[in-house]
Scaffold this active site. Structure first.
Site, PDB file in Angstrom:
ATOM      1  N   ASP A  10       0.843  -1.191   0.000  1.00  0.00           N
ATOM      2  CA  ASP A  10       0.000   0.000   0.000  1.00  0.00           C
ATOM      3  C   ASP A  10       0.882   1.247   0.000  1.00  0.00           C
ATOM      4  O   ASP A  10       1.581   1.517   0.988  1.00  0.00           O
ATOM      5  CB  ASP A  10      -0.898  -0.024   1.243  1.00  0.00           C
ATOM      6  N   ASP A  11       0.877   1.964  -1.119  1.00  0.00           N
ATOM      7  CA  ASP A  11       1.626   3.222  -1.255  1.00  0.00           C
ATOM      8  C   ASP A  11       3.137   3.021  -1.339  1.00  0.00           C
ATOM      9  O   ASP A  11       3.907   3.915  -0.977  1.00  0.00           O
ATOM     10  CB  ASP A  11       1.328   4.186  -0.106  1.00  0.00           C
ATOM     11  N   CYS A  51      -5.739   4.295  -3.862  1.00  0.00           N
ATOM     12  CA  CYS A  51      -5.889   2.895  -3.484  1.00  0.00           C
ATOM     13  C   CYS A  51      -7.160   2.189  -3.938  1.00  0.00           C
ATOM     14  O   CYS A  51      -7.100   1.202  -4.676  1.00  0.00           O
ATOM     15  CB  CYS A  51      -5.729   2.759  -1.975  1.00  0.00           C
ATOM     16  N   HIS A 112     -11.381  -2.355   1.432  1.00  0.00           N
ATOM     17  CA  HIS A 112     -11.515  -0.993   0.903  1.00  0.00           C
ATOM     18  C   HIS A 112     -12.379  -0.912  -0.350  1.00  0.00           C
ATOM     19  O   HIS A 112     -12.140  -0.100  -1.245  1.00  0.00           O
ATOM     20  CB  HIS A 112     -10.127  -0.387   0.630  1.00  0.00           C
ATOM     21  N   ASP A 261      -0.424  -0.769  -4.853  1.00  0.00           N
ATOM     22  CA  ASP A 261      -1.716  -0.307  -5.364  1.00  0.00           C
ATOM     23  C   ASP A 261      -1.623   1.040  -6.070  1.00  0.00           C
ATOM     24  O   ASP A 261      -2.521   1.411  -6.826  1.00  0.00           O
ATOM     25  CB  ASP A 261      -2.756  -0.254  -4.241  1.00  0.00           C
ATOM     26  N   ASN A 262      -0.570   1.788  -5.832  1.00  0.00           N
ATOM     27  CA  ASN A 262      -0.352   3.076  -6.509  1.00  0.00           C
ATOM     28  C   ASN A 262       1.061   3.522  -6.196  1.00  0.00           C
ATOM     29  O   ASN A 262       1.816   2.839  -5.496  1.00  0.00           O
ATOM     30  CB  ASN A 262      -1.372   4.142  -6.064  1.00  0.00           C
TER      31      ASN A 262
END
Length: 434
Positions: A10-11, A51, A112, A261-262
């Site tokens: 994540d990130d 996300c 999410h 995710d990004n």
């Protein structure tokens, strides 16, 4: 039958890992080993620079813009109880399709994609879920920004107060692999970590100030040293998962994919790219991606094949010999040719749009069309990956052609709803501005 483990950070920034040129020493030995044992992609892109939209695309294999819930950037807690903003249970998904073919399916980690009672992992094909439902949660109290307890197991509250979330998820993933090895059932394990997403907390250190409260956001606290330790602890857990697969004799015919995710946030290393999370510049959408599948992928490969997050659903369905749902044709493209031969490449145009700053982008081959607010750009990102030399005035015909191609694609998507929002907790002012 081939097993699947999809690991989502994540990130995480493009260059945070050692195998991507990361400048922090010994930050990712397990993932570096995974790359040496498999294939590393240098032109992997997330479906979105934020996300939850990427997660919609991953689980459906389709552009997220086809679903209302993905118009939120990201989907925030204000939609608790919503009947419309989330992943519709009737929509076919990667776990639901594999489940019909006899697979066991589990999501361990972040969901999410909408809140109960109308949306949940188990309504969308997962037999088992353990993890948070929202975006960022405390790693120790497991509370979201609104102070709500947000750690659940199969729809029920799970109380593991004080346990570090990254380690909890790694522990559960190892246990799940051992269970599947015992019953010999084919499986899909979606292992979606929250690390290294804010709040900035390591195994031995909690965030200051606490994360809850209406005025607190991603610009509070932390340091690059804390961030690096969070990545190390993420990497340790992934190493344990890979070791569990090998110890159970499952490693050879399990496709393991790792990506983010990004693009990265404020402490990430995105070099040499510019921008980050919330941006359609390269730093917001170009992500690390590693695949290990010893039965099929030769060790040590490096692929330049362009692809998006949603392509992995098409790849896994093809590997399992499972057809997509006829009424929901995939936008994703199977990557088997690239997995079989690191030097093989094929055309893969990729499209994006964002509410935030009215962004749009198209990458087709070496060229990228980008629009931010009212400013248009044309970049040769093969030679100018920092997106500094705007070729739009020098090549107006190419710019016009790519603009028209993007607009044609956009017409095939749902329009952005007028009530769709952009979360203010991400601190876009902290990102490099063009």
């Amino acid at each position: 039958m081939t097993n699947f483990v999809f690991i989502l950070a994540d990130d995480l920034g493009y260059a945070d890992l050692g195998c991507y040129g990361g400048r922090a020493a010994a930050i990712s030995p397990a993932l570096d080993r995974m790359a040496a044992e498999g294939m590393r992609f240098t032109r992997s892109y997330s479906n979105s620079p934020v996300c939850s939209p990427t997660r919609f695309a991953l689980i459906t294999g389709r552009y997220q813009y086809r679903l209302r819930g993905a118009a939120e950037e990201p989907l925030t807690g204000k939609y608790r109880g919503s009947t419309t903003v989330g992943l519709p249970p009737e929509h076919p998904t990667l776990p639901s399709l594999l489940k019909t073919a006899g697979y066991q399916t589990a999501l361990i980690g972040k969901w999410h994609l909408g809140y109960p009672p109308h949306f949940s992992p188990r309504k969308s094909g997962y037999d088992h879920h353990f993890g948070p439902l929202s975006g960022g949660v405390s790693y120790f109290t497991h509370l979201d920004r609104g102070g709500n307890a947000d750690l659940v197991e199969d729809g029920e509250p799970a109380d593991h107060q004080g346990a570090y979330l990254t380690d909890l998820l790694s522990d559960r993933a190892v246990q799940y692999i051992e269970q599947r090895a015992a019953d010999r059932a084919p499986f899909l394990l979606s292992l979606h970590y929250t690390a290294p997403h804010w709040p900035w907390e390591t195994r031995n250190g909690r965030a200051e100030p606490p994360i809850t409260g209406p005025t607190l956001g991603h610009l509070h606290g932390g340091s690059i040293h804390v961030y690096h330790q969070m990545v190390r602890e993420l990497d340790e857990g992934i190493g344990r998962v890979l070791d569990a697969l090998d110890a159970a004799g499952l490693g050879d015919d399990t496709l393991v994919v790792f990506t983010s995710d990004n693009g990265g946030e404020r402490f990430s290393d995105n070099w040499p790219l510019v921008g980050g999370k919330m941006d359609l510049t390269e730093g917001g959408i170009r992500v690390p991606c590693i695949a290990r599948w010893p039965k099929t992928i030769a060790a040590g490969g490096v692929s330049e094949q362009h692809h998006l997050t949603m392509d992995w659903m098409a790849t896994m369905l093809a590997a399992a010999n499972v057809a997509p749902a006829a009424d929901f044709p995939l936008d994703g493209v199977a990557l088997q040719p690239a997995l079989a031969d690191a030097g093989h490449g094929f055309a893969r145009p990729m499209h994006w749009r964002m509410n935030h700053r009215q962004q749009r982008a198209l990458r087709d081959g070496r060229w990228k069309y980008l629009k931010v607010d009212e400013h248009e750009y044309l970049f040769d990102v093969e030679t100018d990956e920092r997106e500094r030399a705007n070729q739009g005035r020098l090549q107006p015909e190419r710019l016009a052609s790519m603009r028209a191609a993007w607009e044609s694609w956009d017409h095939a998507m749902q329009p952005i709803p007028v009530d769709a929002g952009v979360s203010l907790v991400y601190g876009s002012a902290d990102m490099p501005q063009r």
